[in-house]
Design a protein around this motif. Structure first.
Motif, PDB file in Angstrom:
ATOM      1  N   GLY A 152       0.820  -1.213   0.000  1.00 49.70           N
ATOM      2  CA  GLY A 152       0.000   0.000   0.000  1.00 49.70           C
ATOM      3  C   GLY A 152       0.854   1.263   0.000  1.00 49.70           C
ATOM      4  O   GLY A 152       0.756   2.101  -0.907  1.00 49.70           O
ATOM      5  N   VAL A 153       1.713   1.419   1.000  1.00 51.16           N
ATOM      6  CA  VAL A 153       2.611   2.573   1.036  1.00 51.16           C
ATOM      7  C   VAL A 153       3.648   2.442  -0.080  1.00 51.16           C
ATOM      8  O   VAL A 153       3.999   3.432  -0.735  1.00 51.16           O
ATOM      9  N   LYS A 177       4.441  -9.299  -8.020  1.00 53.32           N
ATOM     10  CA  LYS A 177       4.597  -8.068  -7.234  1.00 53.32           C
ATOM     11  C   LYS A 177       5.713  -7.198  -7.819  1.00 53.32           C
ATOM     12  O   LYS A 177       5.593  -5.967  -7.843  1.00 53.32           O
ATOM     13  N   TYR A 192      13.254 -10.420  -3.522  1.00 54.72           N
ATOM     14  CA  TYR A 192      14.134 -10.822  -2.414  1.00 54.72           C
ATOM     15  C   TYR A 192      14.126 -12.328  -2.192  1.00 54.72           C
ATOM     16  O   TYR A 192      14.977 -12.863  -1.491  1.00 54.72           O
ATOM     17  N   GLY A 216       9.614  -0.393   5.674  1.00 53.13           N
ATOM     18  CA  GLY A 216       8.431  -0.659   6.488  1.00 53.13           C
ATOM     19  C   GLY A 216       8.333  -2.119   6.879  1.00 53.13           C
ATOM     20  O   GLY A 216       7.326  -2.535   7.468  1.00 53.13           O
ATOM     21  N   PHE A 238      10.162   2.779   9.092  1.00 52.09           N
ATOM     22  CA  PHE A 238       8.829   3.320   9.425  1.00 52.09           C
ATOM     23  C   PHE A 238       7.796   2.234   9.690  1.00 52.09           C
ATOM     24  O   PHE A 238       6.605   2.537   9.824  1.00 52.09           O
ATOM     25  N   LEU A 265       3.482   8.805  11.404  1.00 55.37           N
ATOM     26  CA  LEU A 265       2.535   9.716  10.758  1.00 55.37           C
ATOM     27  C   LEU A 265       1.788  10.551  11.789  1.00 55.37           C
ATOM     28  O   LEU A 265       1.518  11.734  11.568  1.00 55.37           O
TER      29      LEU A 265
HETATM   30  N1  NAP Z   1       5.400   5.006  10.611  1.00 58.22           N
HETATM   31  C1  NAP Z   1       4.217   5.316  10.116  1.00 58.22           C
HETATM   32  O1  NAP Z   1       3.682   6.376  10.392  1.00 58.22           O
HETATM   33  C2  NAP Z   1       3.539   4.360   9.181  1.00 58.22           C
HETATM   34  C3  NAP Z   1       2.417   4.756   8.467  1.00 58.22           C
HETATM   35  C4  NAP Z   1       1.848   3.858   7.559  1.00 58.22           C
HETATM   36  C5  NAP Z   1       2.375   2.589   7.411  1.00 58.22           C
HETATM   37  N2  NAP Z   1       3.436   2.227   8.170  1.00 58.22           N
HETATM   38  C6  NAP Z   1       4.053   0.903   8.020  1.00 58.22           C
HETATM   39  O2  NAP Z   1       4.371   0.716   6.663  1.00 58.22           O
HETATM   40  C7  NAP Z   1       4.364  -0.675   6.384  1.00 58.22           C
HETATM   41  C8  NAP Z   1       3.509  -0.917   5.146  1.00 58.22           C
HETATM   42  O3  NAP Z   1       2.137  -0.734   5.488  1.00 58.22           O
HETATM   43  P1  NAP Z   1       0.993  -1.106   4.458  1.00 58.22           P
HETATM   44  O4  NAP Z   1      -0.287  -0.924   5.188  1.00 58.22           O
HETATM   45  O5  NAP Z   1       1.236  -0.382   3.182  1.00 58.22           O
HETATM   46  O6  NAP Z   1       1.219  -2.680   4.255  1.00 58.22           O
HETATM   47  P2  NAP Z   1       1.732  -3.439   2.948  1.00 58.22           P
HETATM   48  O7  NAP Z   1       3.116  -2.981   2.633  1.00 58.22           O
HETATM   49  O8  NAP Z   1       0.706  -3.308   1.883  1.00 58.22           O
HETATM   50  O9  NAP Z   1       1.722  -4.962   3.400  1.00 58.22           O
HETATM   51  C9  NAP Z   1       2.786  -5.548   4.011  1.00 58.22           C
HETATM   52  C10 NAP Z   1       3.805  -6.119   3.016  1.00 58.22           C
HETATM   53  O10 NAP Z   1       5.036  -6.283   3.723  1.00 58.22           O
HETATM   54  C11 NAP Z   1       5.763  -7.330   3.154  1.00 58.22           C
HETATM   55  N3  NAP Z   1       6.240  -8.256   4.184  1.00 58.22           N
HETATM   56  C12 NAP Z   1       7.532  -8.600   4.371  1.00 58.22           C
HETATM   57  N4  NAP Z   1       7.652  -9.449   5.365  1.00 58.22           N
HETATM   58  C13 NAP Z   1       6.409  -9.684   5.831  1.00 58.22           C
HETATM   59  C14 NAP Z   1       5.900 -10.535   6.862  1.00 58.22           C
HETATM   60  N5  NAP Z   1       6.703 -11.317   7.621  1.00 58.22           N
HETATM   61  N6  NAP Z   1       4.565 -10.546   7.081  1.00 58.22           N
HETATM   62  C15 NAP Z   1       3.736  -9.783   6.328  1.00 58.22           C
HETATM   63  N7  NAP Z   1       4.180  -8.980   5.324  1.00 58.22           N
HETATM   64  C16 NAP Z   1       5.508  -8.927   5.083  1.00 58.22           C
HETATM   65  C17 NAP Z   1       4.825  -8.056   2.163  1.00 58.22           C
HETATM   66  O11 NAP Z   1       5.236  -7.700   0.850  1.00 58.22           O
HETATM   67  P3  NAP Z   1       6.164  -8.747   0.030  1.00 58.22           P
HETATM   68  O12 NAP Z   1       5.276  -9.924  -0.298  1.00 58.22           O
HETATM   69  O13 NAP Z   1       6.620  -8.001  -1.155  1.00 58.22           O
HETATM   70  O14 NAP Z   1       7.259  -9.138   0.973  1.00 58.22           O
HETATM   71  C18 NAP Z   1       3.461  -7.497   2.479  1.00 58.22           C
HETATM   72  O15 NAP Z   1       2.593  -7.499   1.369  1.00 58.22           O
HETATM   73  C19 NAP Z   1       3.862  -1.373   7.644  1.00 58.22           C
HETATM   74  O16 NAP Z   1       4.955  -1.809   8.400  1.00 58.22           O
HETATM   75  C20 NAP Z   1       3.148  -0.244   8.369  1.00 58.22           C
HETATM   76  O17 NAP Z   1       3.052  -0.440   9.734  1.00 58.22           O
HETATM   77  C21 NAP Z   1       4.027   3.092   9.041  1.00 58.22           C
END
Ligand code: NAP
Length: 324
Positions: A152-153, A177, A192, A216, A238, A265
């Protein structure tokens, strides 16, 4: 009858139940919102398991949605019944048909952004905004590494960093992907599962490494991120979809004069003037075509638990939207 997803205990997706839920009357500064689309985010998983102490069950999860104002409490200014709005607001409460919410959380939607697009980008898109423009601003010519580039991000970061003139290297699991991330602005994508990411990043950058890593994923990618950085590089850690980053010593950063930041955020949007500036830039990027909003999955709100399963099992791409 109003319905909501209720988290009955911290744990797996089976702890999410869909059921009738009472609706409050808007008090001072609050509005009644009929929600049309709700965004699912990885933070909803952390809230559900209890990894982040956000929700005390029983509680309604969810942090972003779009909808229509149906009623105004006293002292609400600048909003009218019928306005299309969206929000990102913690710690929960979004996974329902109707809700009462503080008016200060709401952003009016322009015609150019649909309800579904808004539900897909309020949290993820404002995150991409602060990561690229505020946490560690990038500039044309920078090479950046984006982990989970098809997420998503991730898809938003790839497109926006490309438009800003960066060379974007993404990582993703699997060829589909990788292809998706390439179609959304990544110049190179490393699977990867097949390749050593840091070795490939160094090969692609002529041994120099990248200026910034947007990570992330957390635990599983931290070492790779450090190895992929150039001298004076920045790790923007993040999130932690694979688990929390293990403790490390600052001496590790001294090997290349690196910096690490772990931004949230919610600190950036606490000031609503700044949040509105961020939203304006995000909506403009959607309107001018810089960002294509990729809704990879749609579920009914009643199927929220199934959506959680898919997100955790890495079966999703782009954004996941729940429709009440
Ligand atoms: N700091 C902030 O303010 C902030 C704000 C928004 C989001 N975030 C963080 O940004 C990240 C992405 O969020 P998103 O909602 O967009 O999710 P997302 O990236 O759409 O979903 C997670 C993806 O992470 C990868 N991944 C790698 N290892 C994983 C594991 N052991 N279990 C599950 N997924 C794994 C997978 O992609 P692959 O299949 O390609 O490995 C999976 O599709 C999250 O960590 C979220 O908490 C942080």
């Amino acid at each position: 009858m109003n319905h909501a997803v209720v988290l009955t205990a911290h744990g797996g997706p089976e702890c999410l139940t869909y059921r009738p839920y009472p609706l409050a009357t808007p008090g001072p500064g609050e509005v009644l919102l009929r929600q049309t689309a709700i965004g699912l985010n990885y933070i909803d998983v952390y809230a559900r398991t209890g990894l982040y102490p956000l929700l005390v069950p029983p509680a309604v999860p969810g942090m972003e949605a779009a909808g229509v104002v149906e009623g105004l409490g006293p002292e609400v200014t600048g909003l009218a019944v019928g306005d299309r709005v969206a929000y990102v607001a913690g710690p929960g409460g979004a996974c329902c048909e109707r809700r009462v919410i503080a008016a200060r959380h709401l952003v009016r939607l322009p015609e150019t952004v649909s309800d579904e697009q808004a539900a897909a980008v309020m949290l993820k898109g404002l995150t991409a905004e602060f990561l690229l423009f505020r946490a560690r601003p990038v500039k044309a010519g920078d090479t950046v590494l984006v982990h989970a580039a098809a997420g998503g991000v991730g898809l938003l970061l790839c497109q926006w960093a490309n438009a800003l003139g960066c060379t974007v290297i993404g990582t993703a699991g699997g060829s589909d992907k990788c292809a998706l991330a390439r179609r959304h602005g990544a110049h190179h994508v490393i699977d990867y599962r097949e390749q050593d990411v840091a070795a490939e990043v160094l090969r692609l950058t002529g041994g120099a490494g990248v200026a910034v890593v947007y990570d992330g994923v957390g635990r599983d990618t931290f070492d790779t991120s450090i190895r992929s950085l150039a001298v004076f590089g920045h790790l923007v850690s993040f999130g932690q979809s694979s688990g929390p980053v293990a403790p490390f010593t600052t001496a590790l950063l001294g090997t290349k004069s690196l910096t690490v930041t772990r931004p949230s955020l919610f600190h950036y949007i606490a000031d609503t003037t700044r949040r509105d500036d961020m939203a304006r830039r995000l909506f403009a990027a959607i309107a001018d075509g810089t960002l294509q909003v990729a809704v990879g999955q749609r579920y009914t709100l009643a199927d929220c638990a199934e959506a959680h399963r898919a997100l955790e099992a890495r079966r999703t791409t782009g954004a996941t939207v729940l429709i009440p």
